[in-house]
Design an enzyme around this catalytic site. Structure first.
Site, PDB file in Angstrom:
ATOM      1  N   HIS A  62      43.111 -69.820 -32.344  1.00  0.00           N
ATOM      2  CA  HIS A  62      43.574 -70.277 -31.028  1.00  0.00           C
ATOM      3  C   HIS A  62      42.327 -70.730 -30.271  1.00  0.00           C
ATOM      4  CE1 HIS A  62      47.566 -68.210 -31.443  1.00  0.00           C
ATOM      5  NE2 HIS A  62      46.846 -67.403 -32.205  1.00  0.00           N
ATOM      6  N   PHE A  63      42.149 -72.056 -30.174  1.00  0.00           N
ATOM      7  CA  PHE A  63      40.942 -72.563 -29.498  1.00  0.00           C
ATOM      8  C   PHE A  63      41.209 -73.011 -28.062  1.00  0.00           C
ATOM      9  CE2 PHE A  63      38.181 -73.465 -33.522  1.00  0.00           C
ATOM     10  CZ  PHE A  63      37.902 -72.107 -33.603  1.00  0.00           C
ATOM     11  N   ARG A  64      42.464 -72.823 -27.589  1.00  0.00           N
ATOM     12  CA  ARG A  64      42.789 -72.894 -26.145  1.00  0.00           C
ATOM     13  C   ARG A  64      42.581 -74.248 -25.492  1.00  0.00           C
ATOM     14  NH1 ARG A  64      45.314 -68.196 -26.953  1.00  0.00           N
ATOM     15  NH2 ARG A  64      43.988 -66.365 -26.923  1.00  0.00           N
ATOM     16  N   ASN A  94      49.965 -72.779 -28.975  1.00  0.00           N
ATOM     17  CA  ASN A  94      50.203 -72.181 -27.646  1.00  0.00           C
ATOM     18  C   ASN A  94      49.087 -72.499 -26.644  1.00  0.00           C
ATOM     19  OD1 ASN A  94      48.472 -70.526 -29.118  1.00  0.00           O
ATOM     20  ND2 ASN A  94      49.230 -68.617 -28.232  1.00  0.00           N
ATOM     21  N   HIS A 181      54.912 -66.047 -36.590  1.00  0.00           N
ATOM     22  CA  HIS A 181      54.520 -64.749 -36.039  1.00  0.00           C
ATOM     23  C   HIS A 181      55.764 -63.874 -36.128  1.00  0.00           C
ATOM     24  CE1 HIS A 181      52.391 -62.257 -32.847  1.00  0.00           C
ATOM     25  NE2 HIS A 181      53.554 -61.670 -33.010  1.00  0.00           N
ATOM     26  N   HIS A 235      49.432 -63.032 -40.195  1.00  0.00           N
ATOM     27  CA  HIS A 235      48.942 -61.686 -39.837  1.00  0.00           C
ATOM     28  C   HIS A 235      49.863 -60.503 -40.164  1.00  0.00           C
ATOM     29  CE1 HIS A 235      51.300 -62.931 -36.431  1.00  0.00           C
ATOM     30  NE2 HIS A 235      50.319 -63.472 -35.749  1.00  0.00           N
ATOM     31  N   ASP A 312      43.135 -65.289 -36.969  1.00  0.00           N
ATOM     32  CA  ASP A 312      43.888 -65.206 -35.707  1.00  0.00           C
ATOM     33  C   ASP A 312      42.905 -65.044 -34.533  1.00  0.00           C
ATOM     34  OD1 ASP A 312      45.909 -65.192 -33.846  1.00  0.00           O
ATOM     35  OD2 ASP A 312      46.638 -63.181 -34.317  1.00  0.00           O
ATOM     36  N   HIS A 316      40.149 -64.053 -25.218  1.00  0.00           N
ATOM     37  CA  HIS A 316      40.430 -63.896 -23.790  1.00  0.00           C
ATOM     38  C   HIS A 316      39.127 -63.417 -23.170  1.00  0.00           C
ATOM     39  CE1 HIS A 316      44.766 -64.181 -24.549  1.00  0.00           C
ATOM     40  NE2 HIS A 316      44.566 -63.376 -25.579  1.00  0.00           N
TER      41      HIS A 316
HETATM   42  O1  DOR Z   1      47.139 -61.177 -30.311  1.00  0.00           O
HETATM   43  C1  DOR Z   1      47.530 -62.322 -30.329  1.00  0.00           C
HETATM   44  N1  DOR Z   1      47.020 -63.248 -29.496  1.00  0.00           N
HETATM   45  N2  DOR Z   1      48.494 -62.664 -31.155  1.00  0.00           N
HETATM   46  C2  DOR Z   1      49.105 -63.866 -31.107  1.00  0.00           C
HETATM   47  O2  DOR Z   1      50.009 -64.117 -31.870  1.00  0.00           O
HETATM   48  C3  DOR Z   1      48.706 -64.862 -30.071  1.00  0.00           C
HETATM   49  C4  DOR Z   1      47.310 -64.627 -29.674  1.00  0.00           C
HETATM   50  C5  DOR Z   1      46.896 -65.424 -28.459  1.00  0.00           C
HETATM   51  O3  DOR Z   1      47.151 -66.616 -28.442  1.00  0.00           O
HETATM   52  O4  DOR Z   1      46.303 -64.852 -27.554  1.00  0.00           O
END
Ligand code: DOR
Length: 459
Positions: A62-64, A94, A181, A235, A312, A316
Site C-alpha cells: 500500500h503506497f498510498r 485503497n 482480504h 495474508h 502487505d 501509517h
Molecule cells: O493492516 C492492514 N492495513 N491490512 C489491510 O488489509 C489494509 C492495510 C492498510 O491499507 O492500511
C-alpha cells in the site's frame, strides 16, 4: 549504444542450484550466465563473497499514492523497495481516489512512470457496483493490472464487498485473477459486540479472530472453485487456513487447481504475545494470531500449501498509530526489511536461499503471469539484488527510508542484507545510497500462461 555490466564471481542463486559464476547484463536484460572469462563490459562489479539473487517481487503493498501521501508515496515507497532488494511491487487499490475505474488505474500507472524507482503494477479494486470496470480492465489495451482485489472483510479504506450476489457476479463475470482480504465481517461485528467493554489492542485478535479469517477464506475458496476462477488468498494468518488451502489443492485434479496463497512477515515473525511489547504498532488486519498459528504458517510455506511471501506494507504515521485502540489504524511497513528478515532465517537454517528466491521471486512471477522476471536466466530482465549474507545490522526507525519512518522490527539485529540492487540493468541502490531517478517500468503480464498451477515451472 549497448551497455554491458559484468557481475563477476558471485554466488548466483539459479533455478535449482547456487553456482559460483558471473552474470552479464546487456541493455537491461540478462545476456549470459557464466559468460566467457574476458567478456567485454563497460562496468565490472566484483561480487566475490556475495550472493546474487533475482530481485524480489512483492505482490502486496500500500503506497498510498494518490491521496494519502502523508503516509507514503510512490517515490518514498519505491526508494524503500530499492534499498530492500524489492525490484517489483504490486500495489493495492485503497488509495484516494480508490483504483476502481480503468481511468484511475491508468492515472496510477502514469504517476508511477514518473515516480517509481522500481517496477510496478496496480490492482483494480472491486466495489459493489463496478463490475463493468473490472471487465473493462481486463481488455483495455495499454492498461495493465495483475488482477482484481476484493476486501471480503473491511480494512483501511471502506472497500468492503461481502454481499453474496456481488461476489458471485465478480467471480462469474470477470476474467482477471482475483485476490482477496479474507476476514468475515459478520464474525468481526459479532465478536466486537460481545466484548462490549472498553477495548485494548489485545482485543484486536479477539475481534478479528481465527474464525473470522477461516470463515472468509472458506467462502472465497468455494466461490473460486465453483466458478473455476483463479484466486489468491492474501495474508493467511491461521494454521487452519493453511490446512484448508493445502487440502483444497491436494483434493483438486491438477487442471482444477485454482487457489494460491501467501503469508506476510508480520504473521511469520510476531504473534499475540507481541502486543505487550509493541502495542498498536502490532495492529494489522488480519490480526496477529497465536504462536501455533505462526508455526503453522512456516510449515505451510516449507510444505507448499502457501506458495509465496509478501509484505502487505501498510504504513501509517507514528502519530496515527499512537491513537488509543480502536482509533488506531491497522497496518505496518515492511518492504525495507522484508528480504533481510528472510535472509536472517537462512542464516539461522530455518530455510534455504533457494526457498527464499522461490517464495519471493520465482513463484510470485508464476502466480501473476509476469513476463521476464523472478529468475536469473538469459533473456530475463536484469532485476537483481546482490546480498552480503555475513553483514549484520540493527533495524532502526531512524534508518527507514519509507515516509512513516518506523519499523515494528526496530531494535532487531538481522544478518544478511542487500548491498546493491539493479532494476532493468540500472543500479538503483549501492553503497547505502538510493538512486534519485525513476527507473521503474510497468510489469508485463501474459494471461496465456495460466498462472502458478499451469506453468509447471515452480522451484
Ligand atoms: O493492516 C492492514 N492495513 N491490512 C489491510 O488489509 C489494509 C492495510 C492498510 O491499507 O492500511
Amino acid at each position: 549504444m549497448s551497455r554491458r555490466t559484468l557481475i563477476w564471481n558471485a554466488r548466483v542463486v539459479l533455478p535449482g542450484e547456487t553456482a559460483r559464476t558471473s552474470v552479464l547484463i546487456e541493455d537491461g536484460i540478462i545476456a549470459g550466465v557464466d559468460p566467457a572469462p574476458h567478456a567485454r563490459a563497460d562496468e565490472v562489479v566484483n561480487a566475490a563473497g556475495l550472493h546474487l539473487l533475482p530481485g524480489v517481487i512483492d505482490d502486496q503493498v500500500h503506497f498510498r499514492d494518490p491521496g494519502l501521501t502523508h503516509k507514503e508515496d510512490l517515490r518514498t515507497g519505491s526508494r524503500a523497495c530499492a534499498a530492500g532488494g524489492v525490484t517489483s511491487f504490486m500495489e493495492m487499490p485503497n488509495t484516494v481516489p480508490q483504483t476502481i475505474t480503468v481511468e484511475a488505474l491508468a492515472a496510477k500507472l502514469e504517476l508511477a512512470a514518473r515516480r517509481s524507482l522500481v517496477n510496478y503494477g496496480f490492482y483494480m479494486g472491486a466495489t459493489t457496483d463496478n463490475l463493468n470496470e473490472l471487465r473493462r480492465a481486463g481488455r483495455t489495451p495499454g492498461v495493465t493490472t495483475p488482477g482484481i482485489k476484493i476486501f471480503i472483510g473491511s480494512s483501511t479504506g471502506n472497500m468492503l464487498v461481502d454481499d453474496q450476489e456481488c461476489l458471485e457476479a465478480i467471480f462469474a463475470e470477470t476474467t482477471l485473477p482475483i485476490t482477496a482480504h479474507c476476514e468475515d465481517e459478520g464474525t468481526v461485528r459479532a465478536n466486537r459486540a460481545r466484548l462490549g467493554r472498553p477495548l485494548t489492542v489485545h482485543d484486536h485478535s479477539r475481534i478479528r479472530d481465527d474464525r473470522a479469517a477461516v470463515t472468509a477464506t472458506l467462502r472465497a475458496i468455494d466461490l473460486a472453485k465453483r466458478h473455476r476462477h483463479r484466486f489468491h488468498v492474501l495474508h493467511v494468518s491461521t494454521a487452519e487456513e493453511v490446512r484448508i488451502i493445502g487440502e483444497h489443492n491436494r483434493l483438486s485434479a491438477p487442471h482444477e487447481r485454482v487457489v494460491t496463497a501467501e503469508a506476510c512477515p508480520h504473521h511469520l515473525f510476531f504473534d499475540t504475545s507481541d502486543y505487550d511489547r509493541l502495542g498498536t504498532l502490532a495492529q494489522m488486519n488480519p490480526s496477529l494470531k497465536t504462536a501455533d498459528d505462526r508455526a503453522g504458517l512456516w510449515r505451510g510455506l516449507t510444505e507448499g500449501a502457501i506458495q509465496i511471501v509478501a509484505t502487505d506494507h501498510a504504513p501509517h504515521t507514528l502519530e496515527e498509530k499512537a491513537a488509543p485502540y480502536p482509533g488506531s489504524p491497522s497496518g505496518v511497513p515492511a518492504v525495507e526489511v522484508f528480504l533481510p528478515l528472510m535472509l536472517n532465517e537462512v542464516n539461522r537454517d530455518r530455510c534455504t536461499l533457494g526457498d527464499v528466491t522461490a517464495w519471493m521471486c520465482d513463484r510470485p512471477a508464476r502466480i501473476w503471469d509476469i513476463v521476464g522476471k523472478g529468475r536469473i536466466e538469459p533473456g530475463y530482465d536484469a532485476d537483481l539484488v546482490l546480498v552480503d549474507m555475513e553483514k549484520e545490522r540493527l533495524v532502526r526507525n531512524e534508518d527507514q527510508l519509507c515516509k512513516s519512518g518506523w519499523s515494528p522490527w526496530h531494535g532487531t539485529r538481522l544478518q544478511g542484507w542487500p548491498v546493491r540492487t539493479w532494476v532493468g540493468g540500472r543500479t538503483v541502490f549501492a553503497d547505502g545510497r538510493v538512486a534519485t531517478e525513476a527507473h521503474g517500468r510497468e510489469i508485463v503480464f501474459d494471461r496465456k500462461r495460466g498462472g502458478y498451477w499451469a506453468t509447471g515451472r515452480t522451484q
